[in-house]
Design an enzyme around this catalytic site. Structure first.
Site, PDB file in Angstrom:
ATOM      1  N   THR A 145       0.749  -1.166   0.082  1.00 21.70           N
ATOM      2  CA  THR A 145      -0.370   0.154  -0.081  1.00 21.70           C
ATOM      3  C   THR A 145       0.468   1.126   0.109  1.00 21.70           C
ATOM      4  O   THR A 145       0.213   2.592  -0.445  1.00 21.70           O
ATOM      5  CB  THR A 145      -1.309  -0.261   1.662  1.00 21.70           C
ATOM      6  OG1 THR A 145      -0.049   0.038   2.219  1.00 21.70           O
ATOM      7  CG2 THR A 145      -2.032  -0.694   1.265  1.00 21.70           C
TER       8      THR A 145
HETATM    9  N1  ASP Z   1       5.374  -1.581   3.864  1.00 22.79           N
HETATM   10  C1  ASP Z   1       3.876  -2.311   3.352  1.00 22.79           C
HETATM   11  C2  ASP Z   1       3.903  -1.546   1.242  1.00 22.79           C
HETATM   12  O1  ASP Z   1       3.972  -0.937   1.319  1.00 22.79           O
HETATM   13  C3  ASP Z   1       2.448  -1.734   3.676  1.00 22.79           C
HETATM   14  C4  ASP Z   1       1.494  -2.083   2.746  1.00 22.79           C
HETATM   15  O2  ASP Z   1       1.173  -3.206   1.478  1.00 22.79           O
HETATM   16  O3  ASP Z   1       0.181  -1.836   3.509  1.00 22.79           O
HETATM   17  O4  ASP Z   1       4.697  -2.961   1.117  1.00 22.79           O
END
Ligand code: ASP
Length: 331
Positions: free
Chosen positions: A87
């Site tokens: 995300t």
């Molecule tokens: N740190 C993770 C990423 O961006 C956060 C997520 O996936 O929610 O891979």
């Protein structure tokens, strides 16, 4: 359906040193696909994982362009594509695909999760099912399915590090004079530039936020590091501390040296109007481009894709000002 796994919390596990991406999710995704096949009627599916799955915090423009390249290859044999992604940089990376793949006519839907599918109260399954469903609907363009909403990638921003409703399209949702453009609706536009050749070019574009105390030295350093374009997140209607010594010259010199400086607003809603204040007008006179109501994420992606597209300076300038895929609804 093509399902592409790139990493992110969606499939992460904790090995004692913090969450890390699992290298392969094919078997686990197969179980979710089985449910999605029933609801959508779209059965054949294919799984592809990136050579290196990552925490998306490690993504850069090269990584985003290679995902776009993979999606372009896969699009020939797919009626839709689901991309499982972290995300943190999802809005940036999905926006790169939106610009780079704007000539494709199939749905491409990015998704991810706030909690791994291994957790009991995970949002991974519902997000994946929503993405699969959206990717089955035939609507071309790149969207994000997350926390119960489907958003155009180029309008979305990450708003929460822990809530299920992690993404939002603030700017469309708050605009009063949208005309035909309903909040969150994807607006296809004419393809006006050639597709990106991601193998041959390595553009370098950056993003910098102005703050009280910001000055020309930092701006010049950023311009040196990102010669293919800098997005400057200014205040309100597109203002910056222009009476700080050397600011005007830093922008003017960059533009002379063919480094675009794009002005977007730090505000959640509203658009840049460089003529409104004298300090904004100075940015314009120095040659900065208005980013209108672009999100910083979409502005950075658009600059990167245009820099990689081999268009000349004038074509890039004209194309940047256009609404290519629904990213720019305001002025
Ligand atoms: N740190 C993770 C990423 O961006 C956060 C997520 O996936 O929610 O891979």
């Amino acid at each position: 359906m093509l399902v592409v796994y790139t990493g992110g919390t969606f499939g992460m596990f904790d090995n004692g040193q913090g969450l890390e991406a699992s290298t392969d999710l094919e078997t686990d995704l197969a179980e979710m696909v089985q449910i999605a096949q029933v609801t959508t009627g779209v059965h054949p599916w294919r799984y592809v994982a990136l050579g290196e799955v990552i925490d998306s915090a490690d993504a850069d423009l090269d990584h985003a362009l290679s995902i776009a390249g993979l999606l372009r290859e896969g699009s020939a044999q797919a009626r839709g594509i689901v991309v499982v992604h972290g995300t943190d940089t999802l809005a940036y990376v999905a926006s790169v695909s939106a610009f780079a793949l704007r000539d494709l006519s199939i749905p491409i839907v990015f998704t991810g999760a706030q909690r791994s599918f291994r957790e009991i109260e995970t949002d991974a399954t519902s997000n994946f099912l929503a993405a699969y469903e959206a990717a089955s609907d035939g609507q071309p363009g790149v969207r994000i399915a997350f926390g119960g909403v489907i958003l155009p990638a180029v309008r979305a921003v990450k708003r929460s590090s822990d809530e299920d409703a992690a993404f939002v399209d603030y700017r469309s949702a708050s605009r009063r004079n949208l005309g035909d453009t309903a909040p969150g609706t994807y607006v296809p536009a004419a393809v006006t530039t050639r597709p990106v050749d991601s193998d041959s070019v390595r553009p370098s574009v950056g993003l910098l936020r102005v703050f009280p105390g910001f000055g020309a030295e930092l701006l010049r350093a950023a311009i040196r590091l990102y010669p293919d374009g800098l997005v400057l997140e200014c205040y309100g209607a597109g203002t910056a501390p222009m009476s700080s010594p050397g600011m005007y010259e830093a922008v003017a010199d960059a533009v002379k040296a063919r480094t675009p400086i794009v002005i977007v607003t730090q505000c959640q809603t509203g658009a840049v109007q460089l003529g409104r204040y004298a300090v904004g007008a100075q940015l314009y006179q120095a040659g900065a481009w208005s980013g209108g109501d672009l999100t910083a994420e979409a502005a950075l992606a658009k600059l990167g894709v245009l820099a990689a597209s081999e268009l000349d300076w004038e074509q890039r300038r004209l194309t940047f000002a256009k609404n290519l895929v629904g990213e720019r609804i305001g002025s």
